[in-house]
Write a protein that holds these residues in place. Structure first.
Motif, PDB file in Angstrom:
ATOM      1  N   LEU A  98       0.825  -1.236   0.026  1.00  0.00           N
ATOM      2  CA  LEU A  98      -0.040  -0.081   0.026  1.00  0.00           C
ATOM      3  C   LEU A  98       0.872   1.261   0.021  1.00  0.00           C
ATOM      4  N   GLN A  99       1.984   1.222   0.754  1.00  0.00           N
ATOM      5  CA  GLN A  99       2.832   2.310   0.909  1.00  0.00           C
ATOM      6  C   GLN A  99       3.451   2.721  -0.583  1.00  0.00           C
ATOM      7  N   THR A 100       3.792   1.683  -1.378  1.00  0.00           N
ATOM      8  CA  THR A 100       4.415   2.033  -2.523  1.00  0.00           C
ATOM      9  C   THR A 100       3.339   2.722  -3.461  1.00  0.00           C
ATOM     10  N   ARG A 101       2.140   1.936  -3.443  1.00  0.00           N
ATOM     11  CA  ARG A 101       0.890   2.799  -4.275  1.00  0.00           C
ATOM     12  C   ARG A 101       0.575   4.246  -4.038  1.00  0.00           C
ATOM     13  N   LEU A 102       0.732   4.349  -2.626  1.00  0.00           N
ATOM     14  CA  LEU A 102       0.421   5.858  -2.079  1.00  0.00           C
ATOM     15  C   LEU A 102       1.517   6.749  -2.561  1.00  0.00           C
ATOM     16  N   ASP A 103       2.781   6.084  -2.704  1.00  0.00           N
ATOM     17  CA  ASP A 103       3.874   6.920  -2.952  1.00  0.00           C
ATOM     18  C   ASP A 103       4.069   7.323  -4.294  1.00  0.00           C
ATOM     19  N   ASN A 104       3.691   6.453  -5.192  1.00  0.00           N
ATOM     20  CA  ASN A 104       3.871   6.738  -6.649  1.00  0.00           C
ATOM     21  C   ASN A 104       2.107   7.127  -7.194  1.00  0.00           C
ATOM     22  N   ARG A 105       1.149   7.255  -6.463  1.00  0.00           N
ATOM     23  CA  ARG A 105      -0.183   7.721  -6.829  1.00  0.00           C
ATOM     24  C   ARG A 105      -0.150   9.159  -7.591  1.00  0.00           C
ATOM     25  N   PRO A 106       0.556  10.051  -7.105  1.00  0.00           N
ATOM     26  CA  PRO A 106       0.411  11.137  -8.001  1.00  0.00           C
ATOM     27  C   PRO A 106       0.984  10.930  -9.492  1.00  0.00           C
ATOM     28  N   ALA A 107       1.978  10.381  -9.747  1.00  0.00           N
ATOM     29  CA  ALA A 107       2.895  10.189 -10.772  1.00  0.00           C
ATOM     30  C   ALA A 107       1.817   9.274 -11.831  1.00  0.00           C
ATOM     31  N   HIS A 108       1.205   8.237 -11.263  1.00  0.00           N
ATOM     32  CA  HIS A 108       0.380   7.587 -11.742  1.00  0.00           C
ATOM     33  C   HIS A 108      -0.976   8.111 -12.448  1.00  0.00           C
ATOM     34  N   LEU A 109      -1.371   9.164 -11.467  1.00  0.00           N
ATOM     35  CA  LEU A 109      -2.642   9.889 -12.010  1.00  0.00           C
ATOM     36  C   LEU A 109      -2.217  10.803 -13.252  1.00  0.00           C
ATOM     37  N   GLU A 110      -1.184  11.371 -12.920  1.00  0.00           N
ATOM     38  CA  GLU A 110      -0.353  12.255 -14.043  1.00  0.00           C
ATOM     39  C   GLU A 110      -0.308  11.348 -15.558  1.00  0.00           C
ATOM     40  N   PHE A 111       0.291  10.292 -15.302  1.00  0.00           N
ATOM     41  CA  PHE A 111       0.411   9.380 -16.371  1.00  0.00           C
ATOM     42  C   PHE A 111      -0.846   9.137 -17.136  1.00  0.00           C
ATOM     43  N   LEU A 112      -1.825   8.641 -16.160  1.00  0.00           N
ATOM     44  CA  LEU A 112      -3.350   8.412 -16.786  1.00  0.00           C
ATOM     45  C   LEU A 112      -3.951   9.590 -17.480  1.00  0.00           C
ATOM     46  N   TYR A 141       3.171   2.925 -11.562  1.00  0.00           N
ATOM     47  CA  TYR A 141       2.897   1.875 -10.530  1.00  0.00           C
ATOM     48  C   TYR A 141       3.692   0.613 -11.186  1.00  0.00           C
ATOM     49  N   ALA A 142       3.610   0.467 -12.442  1.00  0.00           N
ATOM     50  CA  ALA A 142       4.515  -0.941 -12.950  1.00  0.00           C
ATOM     51  C   ALA A 142       6.058  -0.711 -12.643  1.00  0.00           C
ATOM     52  N   ARG A 143       6.459   0.709 -13.043  1.00  0.00           N
ATOM     53  CA  ARG A 143       7.737   0.832 -12.962  1.00  0.00           C
ATOM     54  C   ARG A 143       8.298   0.829 -11.554  1.00  0.00           C
ATOM     55  N   ALA A 144       7.131   1.073 -10.617  1.00  0.00           N
ATOM     56  CA  ALA A 144       7.683   0.844  -9.000  1.00  0.00           C
ATOM     57  C   ALA A 144       7.508  -0.527  -8.733  1.00  0.00           C
ATOM     58  N   GLY A 145       7.140  -1.392  -9.439  1.00  0.00           N
ATOM     59  CA  GLY A 145       6.925  -2.919  -8.905  1.00  0.00           C
ATOM     60  C   GLY A 145       5.831  -3.062  -7.984  1.00  0.00           C
ATOM     61  N   LEU A 146       4.818  -2.374  -8.230  1.00  0.00           N
ATOM     62  CA  LEU A 146       3.607  -2.351  -7.410  1.00  0.00           C
ATOM     63  C   LEU A 146       2.904  -3.601  -7.545  1.00  0.00           C
ATOM     64  N   PHE A 147       2.635  -4.094  -8.831  1.00  0.00           N
ATOM     65  CA  PHE A 147       1.754  -5.160  -9.306  1.00  0.00           C
ATOM     66  C   PHE A 147       2.478  -6.658  -9.009  1.00  0.00           C
ATOM     67  N   GLU A 148       1.550  -7.415  -8.627  1.00  0.00           N
ATOM     68  CA  GLU A 148       2.001  -8.779  -8.470  1.00  0.00           C
ATOM     69  C   GLU A 148       1.605  -9.596  -9.710  1.00  0.00           C
ATOM     70  N   THR A 149       0.334  -9.238 -10.199  1.00  0.00           N
ATOM     71  CA  THR A 149      -0.037  -9.430 -11.543  1.00  0.00           C
ATOM     72  C   THR A 149      -0.690  -8.558 -12.370  1.00  0.00           C
ATOM     73  N   VAL A 150      -0.449  -8.599 -13.855  1.00  0.00           N
ATOM     74  CA  VAL A 150      -1.138  -7.638 -14.720  1.00  0.00           C
ATOM     75  C   VAL A 150      -1.887  -8.506 -15.616  1.00  0.00           C
ATOM     76  N   GLU A 151      -2.807  -8.442 -16.067  1.00  0.00           N
ATOM     77  CA  GLU A 151      -3.732  -9.225 -17.037  1.00  0.00           C
ATOM     78  C   GLU A 151      -4.424  -8.218 -17.929  1.00  0.00           C
ATOM     79  N   ILE A 152      -3.988  -8.483 -19.109  1.00  0.00           N
ATOM     80  CA  ILE A 152      -4.475  -7.529 -20.010  1.00  0.00           C
ATOM     81  C   ILE A 152      -5.443  -8.254 -21.071  1.00  0.00           C
TER      82      ILE A 152
END
Length: 96
Positions: A14-28, A72-83
């Protein structure tokens, strides 16, 4: 073609998510009209545990490239990503 990104966070990240959230939202936001929808998955306590995004891309390779650029992906947040290709059959605001 629309693609659903179904992302599950690593346990205890969760802390990784919170730390990277602003950059994630900017990316989106930088995706413009290619982003059709996005939001976090929540646990029973309201904590974010993953993400779902709906992205328009020319093909699977383009969708995969977009997914790899997410902070988020660059920070290694995800255990799995399904596309998965997705058909917006009902309540699609862009349907005629």
């Amino acid at each position: 073609m629309l693609y659903a990104f179904i992302c599950t966070d690593k346990p205890g990240s969760l802390q990784t998510r919170l730390d990277n959230r602003p950059a994630h939202l900017e990316f989106l936001n930088s995706l413009g009209d290619a982003l059709k929808g996005a939001g976090p998955f929540l646990d029973d306590h309201g904590n974010m545990t993953g993400s779902m995004l709906l992205i328009e891309a020319a093909n699977r390779e383009e969708a995969l490239a977009i997914s790899k650029e997410d902070p988020y992906a660059r920070a290694g947040l995800f255990e799995t990503v399904e596309i998965r290709p997705w058909n917006w059959a009902l309540k699609n605001p862009e349907a005629s």
